[in-house]
Design a protein around this motif. Structure first.
Motif, PDB file in Angstrom:
ATOM      1  N   LYS A 216       0.848  -1.191   0.000  1.00  0.00           N
ATOM      2  CA  LYS A 216       0.000   0.000   0.000  1.00  0.00           C
ATOM      3  C   LYS A 216       0.885   1.243   0.000  1.00  0.00           C
ATOM      4  N   SER A 217       1.961   1.207   0.769  1.00  0.00           N
ATOM      5  CA  SER A 217       2.873   2.351   0.815  1.00  0.00           C
ATOM      6  C   SER A 217       4.256   1.892   0.391  1.00  0.00           C
ATOM      7  N   GLY A 429     -10.755  11.325  -0.661  1.00  0.00           N
ATOM      8  CA  GLY A 429      -9.802  10.217  -0.464  1.00  0.00           C
ATOM      9  C   GLY A 429      -8.671  10.581   0.472  1.00  0.00           C
ATOM     10  N   TYR A 431      -4.750   9.101   1.506  1.00  0.00           N
ATOM     11  CA  TYR A 431      -3.720   8.217   0.977  1.00  0.00           C
ATOM     12  C   TYR A 431      -2.426   8.353   1.779  1.00  0.00           C
ATOM     13  N   THR A 432      -1.465   7.510   1.453  1.00  0.00           N
ATOM     14  CA  THR A 432      -0.165   7.603   2.129  1.00  0.00           C
ATOM     15  C   THR A 432       0.872   8.208   1.163  1.00  0.00           C
ATOM     16  N   LYS A 438       1.626   8.328  -8.189  1.00  0.00           N
ATOM     17  CA  LYS A 438       0.482   7.753  -7.490  1.00  0.00           C
ATOM     18  C   LYS A 438      -0.741   7.972  -8.367  1.00  0.00           C
ATOM     19  N   CYS A 440      -4.601   7.835  -8.382  1.00  0.00           N
ATOM     20  CA  CYS A 440      -5.810   7.699  -7.572  1.00  0.00           C
ATOM     21  C   CYS A 440      -6.961   7.485  -8.547  1.00  0.00           C
TER      22      CYS A 440
END
Ligand code: FUL
Length: 474
Positions: A216-217, A429, A431-432, A438, A440
């Motif tokens: 995820k990150s 949203g 997010y990290t 990235k 989205c």
């Protein structure tokens, strides 16, 4: 100084930066295994079996290009030791096969097809070699390996990547070869200084599985021990297990957060690459013709890798005729068209941008709307920098793509997205990390006049190279 502050100062090398911009490129597993229907050959199959009668490297390059990929890495020698070029250092190669009457060179034809079609070319040369008698004899094999590197790195033009597999299936009672990694790297830096050395090497980090599973990150600044070859080998494939990719779909989840690096003294820029096959196996198997990954699955992998600060190395294995099989080629072409439909053109091109702070007029907010190297940089003491992008009129979009200016490091740890409609802000949203890119991608289409990017947590100098927005074409 805290580790995360040290991490904020770590930046990529020029070769890492160039490689990162490729985003999406192909792996081609092709060799003796293609003809024996195996994943791992034992190295004793006679060269006479290597006979791709309809070999067409141009067809590979065109199929790969159609998917939007920008490069190709060829398995010049897999674990079975069979060489796809007429190496002067072994008899176990195409020169003793029926291919082009023994005068063929697959590496030459593929590298030329890549150049003719505007693709970068890279090589895979397996350190583990089940055919070569000197394997396990220390210096003798290291010399053999370096000689082969010299051939591949001198005779096929500029390479963008050298891919070193960590796999070895010798097991406890097998041969043990002490690889001269530093010696190998020295040859690579000497002959191909712009090529990244991937996986068992210092430039590109293996994501840690072969299933297309992403974190995820994903941080590009991580502890240096992650690049130690023994660490990579420990996690790589050790037996001829066709289901390795399927079973081995886990990994340590946090490598680069403040918490993960808290006690680390040595940090390096070591960006991730996701390697995954379009089919279950790495090599072509007829009985997997109906198991080519769906567009939906591929798009999901793409969003999580290219759209999650990693690059995507998608394996497409040519078949026994020497071509990419029809179903795979059609899937690649459809996928390329899908990407164009998903991200047709940037809706923010003519937007207006402003920010809570900027270090100087040269690093103003408007830079994020330009497709060049200029970037926005917030003041260091701006704890929660924000960017507001105004479309000028209400606009429909379903994805926002953000890019940090990674040439000055990876800084952003958490951000939120808001939209403005009729003068009201609404969060869409949370997010990290961002890193190189990235994506989205929203489940629904939003209609808004403005977008706000609120950086909630960052390390030192929050930057943004580019922000763009898209609406999928129906
Ligand atoms: C693994 C190898 O053992 C597989 O055969 C394949 O080449 C994959 C990319 O790496 O470690």
């Amino acid at each position: 100084m805290e580790s995360y502050q040290l991490a904020a100062e770590v930046t990529p090398s020029a070769r890492q930066l160039e490689w990162q911009k490729l985003e999406f490129y192909a792996f081609c597993h092709f060799g003796m295994n293609t003809f024996t229907d195996k994943e791992w050959g034992h190295g004793q199959t006679p060269p006479s079996l290597f006979d791709p009668r309809d070999f067409d490297a141009d067809q590979w390059a065109k199929a790969i290009k159609s998917a939007g990929m920008r490069g190709l890495i060829l398995t010049c020698k897999h674990h079975d030791g069979f060489c796809l070029w007429p190496s002067a250092y072994t008899e176990y190669s195409v020169k003793n096969s029926p291919f082009r009457g023994g005068n063929g060179d697959v590496v030459r034809e593929v590298s030329e097809a890549c150049r003719n079609n505007g693709l970068k070319f890279g090589v895979y040369l397996s350190p583990w070699d089940r055919h070569e008698p000197t394997y396990g004899q220390g210096e003798a094999y290291n010399t053999y390996y370096k000689n082969q590197l010299r051939e591949l790195l001198s005779n096929y033009g500029e390479l963008f990547a050298i891919w070193l597999d960590g796999a070895c299936g010798e097991g406890k009672n097998g041969k043990v070869q002490q690889y001269d990694w530093q010696g190998y790297y020295a040859v690579m830096r000497e002959l191909q200084p712009n090529a990244v050395i991937a996986i068992s090497g210092p430039d590109v980090r293996w994501i840690g599985n072969e299933a297309g599973v992403c974190r995820k990150s994903e941080w590009s600044v991580v502890p240096s021990w992650l690049s130690i070859n023994e660490y990579v080998a420990e996690r790589s494939q050790k037996t001829d297990d066709r289901k390795f990719a399927k079973k081995h779909n886990h990994m340590s989840l946090d490598l680069g957060s403040r918490k993960a690096i808290r006690n680390e003294k040595e940090l390096i820029w070591y960006p991730a690459e996701v390697d995954v096959s379009i089919r279950p196996g790495w090599f072509y198997h007829k009985n997997e013709d109906d198991k080519v990954k769906s567009l939906k699955k591929l798009f999901n992998i793409y969003l999580n890798s290219v759209g999650g600060n990693a690059s995507l190395l998608l394996n497409v294995p040519p078949d026994q005729t020497g071509k990419i099989a029809m179903h795979d080629a059609m899937t690649l072409d459809a996928f390329g068209r899908m990407l164009k439909r998903e991200f047709p053109h940037d809706l923010l091109e003519r937007a207006h941008a402003c920010s809570t702070s900027e270090t100087d007029p040269e690093h103003g907010a408007a830079n994020v709307l330009r497709a060049d190297d200029s970037f926005w940089q917030a003041e260091e003491d701006d704890a929660c920098p924000e960017l507001v992008l105004d479309f000028g009129a209400e606009t429909a979009f379903d994805s926002i793509v953000l890019q940090e200016n990674i040439s000055t490091g990876q800084q952003i740890e958490a951000f939120e997205l808001y939209i403005n409609r009729r003068n009201r802000w609404k969060k869409i949203g949370k997010y990290t990390v961002i890193g190189y890119k990235k994506i989205c991608r929203f489940r629904k289409t939003y209609h808004a006049k403005k977008i706000r990017i609120a950086i909630k947590k960052h390390r030192k100098k929050a930057t943004m190279l580019r922000v763009s927005a898209y609406k999928r074409e129906e």
